[in-house]
Design a protein around this motif. Sequence first.
Motif, PDB file in Angstrom:
ATOM      1  N   LYS A 172      85.038  25.253  90.927  1.00 35.36           N
ATOM      2  CA  LYS A 172      84.797  25.793  89.597  1.00 35.36           C
ATOM      3  C   LYS A 172      83.575  25.073  89.031  1.00 35.36           C
ATOM      4  O   LYS A 172      83.662  24.238  88.126  1.00 35.36           O
ATOM      5  CB  LYS A 172      86.026  25.617  88.701  1.00 35.36           C
ATOM      6  CG  LYS A 172      86.024  26.564  87.512  1.00 35.36           C
ATOM      7  CD  LYS A 172      87.409  26.737  86.936  1.00 35.36           C
ATOM      8  CE  LYS A 172      87.392  27.801  85.847  1.00 35.36           C
ATOM      9  NZ  LYS A 172      88.726  28.028  85.270  1.00 35.36           N
ATOM     10  N   HIS A 173      82.415  25.414  89.586  1.00 39.13           N
ATOM     11  CA  HIS A 173      81.180  24.766  89.177  1.00 39.13           C
ATOM     12  C   HIS A 173      80.580  25.492  87.965  1.00 39.13           C
ATOM     13  O   HIS A 173      81.032  26.573  87.575  1.00 39.13           O
ATOM     14  CB  HIS A 173      80.180  24.718  90.338  1.00 39.13           C
ATOM     15  CG  HIS A 173      79.898  26.061  90.940  1.00 39.13           C
ATOM     16  ND1 HIS A 173      79.085  26.989  90.344  1.00 39.13           N
ATOM     17  CD2 HIS A 173      80.326  26.633  92.097  1.00 39.13           C
ATOM     18  CE1 HIS A 173      79.010  28.072  91.095  1.00 39.13           C
ATOM     19  NE2 HIS A 173      79.763  27.892  92.167  1.00 39.13           N
ATOM     20  N   LEU A 174      79.554  24.911  87.385  1.00 34.12           N
ATOM     21  CA  LEU A 174      78.998  25.423  86.137  1.00 34.12           C
ATOM     22  C   LEU A 174      78.028  26.588  86.326  1.00 34.12           C
ATOM     23  O   LEU A 174      77.602  27.184  85.332  1.00 34.12           O
ATOM     24  CB  LEU A 174      78.291  24.293  85.377  1.00 34.12           C
ATOM     25  CG  LEU A 174      79.205  23.199  84.805  1.00 34.12           C
ATOM     26  CD1 LEU A 174      78.367  22.093  84.174  1.00 34.12           C
ATOM     27  CD2 LEU A 174      80.178  23.768  83.798  1.00 34.12           C
ATOM     28  N   ASN A 175      77.681  26.931  87.567  1.00 35.43           N
ATOM     29  CA  ASN A 175      76.771  28.052  87.807  1.00 35.43           C
ATOM     30  C   ASN A 175      77.561  29.362  87.775  1.00 35.43           C
ATOM     31  O   ASN A 175      78.067  29.821  88.797  1.00 35.43           O
ATOM     32  CB  ASN A 175      76.081  27.889  89.168  1.00 35.43           C
ATOM     33  CG  ASN A 175      75.105  26.746  89.171  1.00 35.43           C
ATOM     34  OD1 ASN A 175      73.996  26.879  88.688  1.00 35.43           O
ATOM     35  ND2 ASN A 175      75.533  25.612  89.697  1.00 35.43           N
ATOM     36  N   ARG A 176      77.648  30.004  86.625  1.00 35.97           N
ATOM     37  CA  ARG A 176      78.508  31.168  86.460  1.00 35.97           C
ATOM     38  C   ARG A 176      77.734  32.400  85.991  1.00 35.97           C
ATOM     39  O   ARG A 176      78.307  33.327  85.430  1.00 35.97           O
ATOM     40  CB  ARG A 176      79.617  30.860  85.436  1.00 35.97           C
ATOM     41  CG  ARG A 176      80.444  29.641  85.804  1.00 35.97           C
ATOM     42  CD  ARG A 176      81.769  29.981  86.417  1.00 35.97           C
ATOM     43  NE  ARG A 176      81.730  30.672  87.668  1.00 35.97           N
ATOM     44  CZ  ARG A 176      81.875  30.090  88.866  1.00 35.97           C
ATOM     45  NH1 ARG A 176      81.991  28.802  88.966  1.00 35.97           N
ATOM     46  NH2 ARG A 176      81.875  30.811  89.955  1.00 35.97           N
ATOM     47  N   LEU A 177      76.409  32.440  86.260  1.00 40.97           N
ATOM     48  CA  LEU A 177      75.610  33.579  85.819  1.00 40.97           C
ATOM     49  C   LEU A 177      76.035  34.873  86.500  1.00 40.97           C
ATOM     50  O   LEU A 177      75.945  35.950  85.899  1.00 40.97           O
ATOM     51  CB  LEU A 177      74.122  33.316  86.076  1.00 40.97           C
ATOM     52  CG  LEU A 177      73.387  32.526  84.993  1.00 40.97           C
ATOM     53  CD1 LEU A 177      71.946  32.295  85.400  1.00 40.97           C
ATOM     54  CD2 LEU A 177      73.457  33.232  83.648  1.00 40.97           C
ATOM     55  N   GLU A 178      76.500  34.804  87.736  1.00 44.96           N
ATOM     56  CA  GLU A 178      76.984  36.015  88.401  1.00 44.96           C
ATOM     57  C   GLU A 178      78.144  36.631  87.611  1.00 44.96           C
ATOM     58  O   GLU A 178      78.198  37.850  87.405  1.00 44.96           O
ATOM     59  CB  GLU A 178      77.423  35.704  89.824  1.00 44.96           C
ATOM     60  CG  GLU A 178      76.291  35.323  90.753  1.00 44.96           C
ATOM     61  CD  GLU A 178      76.790  34.877  92.110  1.00 44.96           C
ATOM     62  OE1 GLU A 178      76.131  35.190  93.122  1.00 44.96           O
ATOM     63  OE2 GLU A 178      77.847  34.198  92.171  1.00 44.96           O
ATOM     64  N   ASN A 179      79.048  35.788  87.160  1.00 44.58           N
ATOM     65  CA  ASN A 179      80.193  36.279  86.393  1.00 44.58           C
ATOM     66  C   ASN A 179      79.754  36.850  85.052  1.00 44.58           C
ATOM     67  O   ASN A 179      80.290  37.861  84.588  1.00 44.58           O
ATOM     68  CB  ASN A 179      81.199  35.147  86.176  1.00 44.58           C
ATOM     69  CG  ASN A 179      81.648  34.525  87.482  1.00 44.58           C
ATOM     70  OD1 ASN A 179      80.865  33.855  88.146  1.00 44.58           O
ATOM     71  ND2 ASN A 179      82.888  34.739  87.863  1.00 44.58           N
ATOM     72  N   VAL A 180      78.774  36.214  84.431  1.00 42.59           N
ATOM     73  CA  VAL A 180      78.261  36.710  83.149  1.00 42.59           C
ATOM     74  C   VAL A 180      77.656  38.106  83.324  1.00 42.59           C
ATOM     75  O   VAL A 180      77.930  39.027  82.536  1.00 42.59           O
ATOM     76  CB  VAL A 180      77.206  35.730  82.577  1.00 42.59           C
ATOM     77  CG1 VAL A 180      76.500  36.339  81.381  1.00 42.59           C
ATOM     78  CG2 VAL A 180      77.871  34.413  82.191  1.00 42.59           C
ATOM     79  N   LEU A 181      76.845  38.283  84.354  1.00 40.16           N
ATOM     80  CA  LEU A 181      76.225  39.584  84.590  1.00 40.16           C
ATOM     81  C   LEU A 181      77.256  40.637  84.951  1.00 40.16           C
ATOM     82  O   LEU A 181      77.158  41.794  84.520  1.00 40.16           O
ATOM     83  CB  LEU A 181      75.177  39.464  85.696  1.00 40.16           C
ATOM     84  CG  LEU A 181      73.928  38.652  85.356  1.00 40.16           C
ATOM     85  CD1 LEU A 181      73.028  38.522  86.579  1.00 40.16           C
ATOM     86  CD2 LEU A 181      73.164  39.287  84.200  1.00 40.16           C
TER      87      LEU A 181
END
Length: 273
Positions: A135-144
Amino acid sequence: MTAEAAENGWPLEDRGAAFGDGLFETVLVRDGAPLLWEQHLARLARGCRMLGISLPAREHLERPLVDAGEGLSVLKLILTRGSGGRGYALPDTSEPRLRWRLAPFMPSPERWRRGVRVRHCRLRLGIQPALAGLKHLNRLENVLARAEWSDDDTAEGLLSDSEGRLVEATCMNLFWQRDGILETPRLDRCGVAGTLRTVLLDRLPIREVDAFPQLLEQVEALWLGNSLQGVWPVAWLDDAQGRAVQRWSIGPQHRRLQAVAHDALGFPSRLDD
């Protein structure tokens, strides 16, 4: 180790804010007690080992719970590498930075009982085994992916990887029953290994499989679950254009997995059909 409430802000040079160089956990807290706490700590420890970040002492991670009152709340913990380093290069030494926030929480009992409508997403998750499960902080895929719909009737979006394999929903794990057998996507390429998923794998005979979206049109039951919301049965599945591809009548076949999950979270395990 720097540890304080999130309201105190973030330095501009923090590597978590600049690069997503960190981890987070969202924990359901009931009457001051964190649920699935050992699973959350184990996942955080795995992430720290992978990223090379020092794991905070347990007393630092549990300090926010002193302020948790009665009832349900959600604790969000954010751990970053801290500041330092030139560009992407790691600092010679780092002081991890821990922030937290406690907020009231209310689950969605109507979704437990009646089920939800979900859709496939157009976005595809990148394959990166080194980060799979974390559960890392790189979550731009989920945002998009979450930006692909705005109607209130759709509860979640299902994500596949760049090779077309089913992975998860935008913020929940995915389970189904096929020919009487419980299955969930394998998460060795990408995706978040949820703490509730870990519990269900321990308590039920669930197979981890490689599967493609078309399989869901033949399953007897489909669920989404995480450690905050519990388990939602899926009543309606749309494609990425919002066109219905499958429907299910929510009934007793949906309650077995739901009951085991809700028992672990202290939610009602017996629901009216």
